[in-house]
Design an enzyme around this catalytic site. Structure first.
Site, mmCIF file in Angstrom:
data_model
loop_
_atom_site.group_PDB
_atom_site.id
_atom_site.type_symbol
_atom_site.label_atom_id
_atom_site.label_comp_id
_atom_site.label_asym_id
_atom_site.label_seq_id
_atom_site.Cartn_x
_atom_site.Cartn_y
_atom_site.Cartn_z
ATOM 1 N N LYS A 40 -6.086 -15.742 -4.899
ATOM 2 C CA LYS A 40 -5.706 -14.742 -3.891
ATOM 3 C C LYS A 40 -5.475 -15.370 -2.515
ATOM 4 C CE LYS A 40 -8.066 -11.151 -6.470
ATOM 5 N NZ LYS A 40 -6.874 -10.721 -7.219
ATOM 6 N N GLY A 41 -6.336 -16.321 -2.141
ATOM 7 C CA GLY A 41 -6.166 -16.956 -0.834
ATOM 8 C C GLY A 41 -4.849 -17.714 -0.765
ATOM 9 N N THR A 220 -3.637 0.397 -0.309
ATOM 10 C CA THR A 220 -2.402 0.210 -1.072
ATOM 11 C C THR A 220 -2.506 1.048 -2.346
ATOM 12 O OG1 THR A 220 -3.314 -1.795 -2.072
ATOM 13 C CG2 THR A 220 -1.923 -2.096 -0.135
ATOM 14 N N GLY A 222 -0.289 1.127 -5.047
ATOM 15 C CA GLY A 222 0.604 0.646 -6.105
ATOM 16 C C GLY A 222 2.031 1.127 -5.898
ATOM 17 N N GLY A 225 2.892 3.587 -2.643
ATOM 18 C CA GLY A 225 3.095 3.124 -1.273
ATOM 19 C C GLY A 225 1.779 2.732 -0.625
ATOM 20 N N THR A 248 1.165 -9.011 -10.855
ATOM 21 C CA THR A 248 0.200 -10.018 -10.377
ATOM 22 C C THR A 248 0.573 -10.443 -8.957
ATOM 23 O OG1 THR A 248 0.002 -10.847 -12.629
ATOM 24 C CG2 THR A 248 -0.864 -12.264 -10.884
ATOM 25 N N ALA A 249 -0.406 -10.431 -8.078
ATOM 26 C CA ALA A 249 -0.247 -10.907 -6.690
ATOM 27 C C ALA A 249 0.609 -10.004 -5.806
ATOM 28 C CB ALA A 249 0.286 -12.338 -6.643
ATOM 29 N N ALA A 250 0.918 -8.788 -6.284
ATOM 30 C CA ALA A 250 1.672 -7.868 -5.415
ATOM 31 C C ALA A 250 0.846 -7.573 -4.156
ATOM 32 C CB ALA A 250 1.981 -6.572 -6.152
ATOM 33 N N GLY A 251 -0.461 -7.379 -4.363
ATOM 34 C CA GLY A 251 -1.347 -7.123 -3.220
ATOM 35 C C GLY A 251 -1.441 -8.336 -2.300
ATOM 36 N N ASP A 252 -1.404 -9.530 -2.888
ATOM 37 C CA ASP A 252 -1.472 -10.756 -2.077
ATOM 38 C C ASP A 252 -0.206 -10.892 -1.232
ATOM 39 O OD1 ASP A 252 -3.862 -11.318 -3.326
ATOM 40 O OD2 ASP A 252 -2.937 -12.541 -4.871
#
Ligand code: RIB
Length: 301
Positions: A40-41, A220, A222, A225, A248-252
């Site tokens: 994540k980082g 967030t 998903g 919005g 995967t990693a959309a939040g990142d």
């Protein structure tokens, strides 16, 4: 342009895409495999750098081929890698990821050296924290390290952004030192005790989290919005409609892009719009960092 210091994990992702996710005890034949830098980082650092951010990444890898490759990669991404430490005992972090036909995933992380990124390392990296403007963290490193960094950054008047992923309960002391928190539904539920299912419950959860001392809460949601709660006021930025390939990693990507937006002086809502766009692009492609967009792509999207 303000600088962004990402303090967090660095993994190598081993990804299998198959029609569906396995249930316990099941073997599924017929997937495709690829390896991709993740964590994540690192994902947030790369997302921010590709979108034009001035990024320093504080992390820890093992003294092995994955760790060495990561440093080379992040140098190529124009990230300052001066404070990526190498652990002499533990291996680099690895994540095993399954992705289904709808882009949903399940992830297991072997933290390795990430678990050894300690306050003493943050002390060594204190020059970066002191000279940085925005400090961006997640929860894939020891919580004592997150708390230590937040305290140090807060005392120096830095803007502290926390993406509380993976979900865990956090102390009120830590939350009071966070300017902006960016949980997803599940993380917002853990922090607030309120199950987030639709807008009303998301708003309730945001209020509860803000009452614990965080200035701004961005939940967030998903493919719906992002909900913003800032200074007693709600705003909502709808997601862009895309065909998901891998979430995967959309939040990142969202967190990295959002930090760049703020670093450039965008308003809170503009920064969230920028982040929504970047994460929409990322879900149309496979992988963590392999899906993270470049600045020029946003202009054409
Ligand atoms: O948020 C996605 C990331 O979670 C993956 O890259 C994996 O490494 C895990 O840390």
């Amino acid at each position: 342009m303000q600088s962004i210091i990402v303090v967090g994990s660095c993994n190598t992702d081993m990804v299998i895409k198959s029609d569906r996710l396995p249930i316990p005890g099941e073997t599924i034949i017929g997937g495709s495999f690829f390896m991709n830098p993740g964590g994540k980082g690192a994902n947030q650092a790369v997302a921010a750098a590709r979108l034009g951010g001035k990024v320093t990444f504080v992390s820890k890898t093992g003294n092995d081929v994955f760790g060495k490759q990561s440093v080379v990669l992040y140098n190529h991404e124009n990230i300052n890698t001066e404070f990526i430490f190498s652990d002499s005992k533990l291996p680099s972090g690895v994540a095993l990821i399954n992705v289904d036909a709808y882009g949903e995933n399940s992830i297991v992380v072997a933290s390795g050296a990430n678990a050894n990124l300690k306050p003493a390392d943050i002390e060594i990296a204190s020059k970066a924290i002191e000279e940085g403007d925005i400090i961006l963290m997640q929860l894939e490193i020891p919580i004592e390290t997150v708390e230590y960094t937040a305290k140090k950054a807060f005392e120096k008047g830095k803007k502290v952004i926390l993406n509380p992923a993976p979900a865990q309960a956090l102390s009120d002391t830590l939350l009071k030192q966070i300017d902006i928190i960016i949980p997803n539904r599940n993380e917002a539920e853990i922090l607030s005790g309120i199950k987030v299912v639709e807008m009303e419950s998301a708003q309730e959860a945001a209020k509860v989290i803000a009452q614990k001392g965080v200035n701004t809460v961005i939940i967030t949601l998903g493919n719906k919005g992002a909900l913003i709660f800032d200074q007693g006021e709600f705003n909502f930025v709808p997601a862009l409609v895309v065909e998901p390939v891998d979430t995967t990693a959309a939040g990142d990507t969202f967190c990295g892009a959002f930090s760049v937006g703020l670093a450039e002086g965008k308003s809170l809502i503009e920064a969230v719009q920028f982040a929504v766009k970047a994460s929409a692009i990322s879900v149309t492609r496979m992988g963590a960092q392999s899906s993270s967009p470049y600045r020029t792509e946003l202009a054409h999207f």
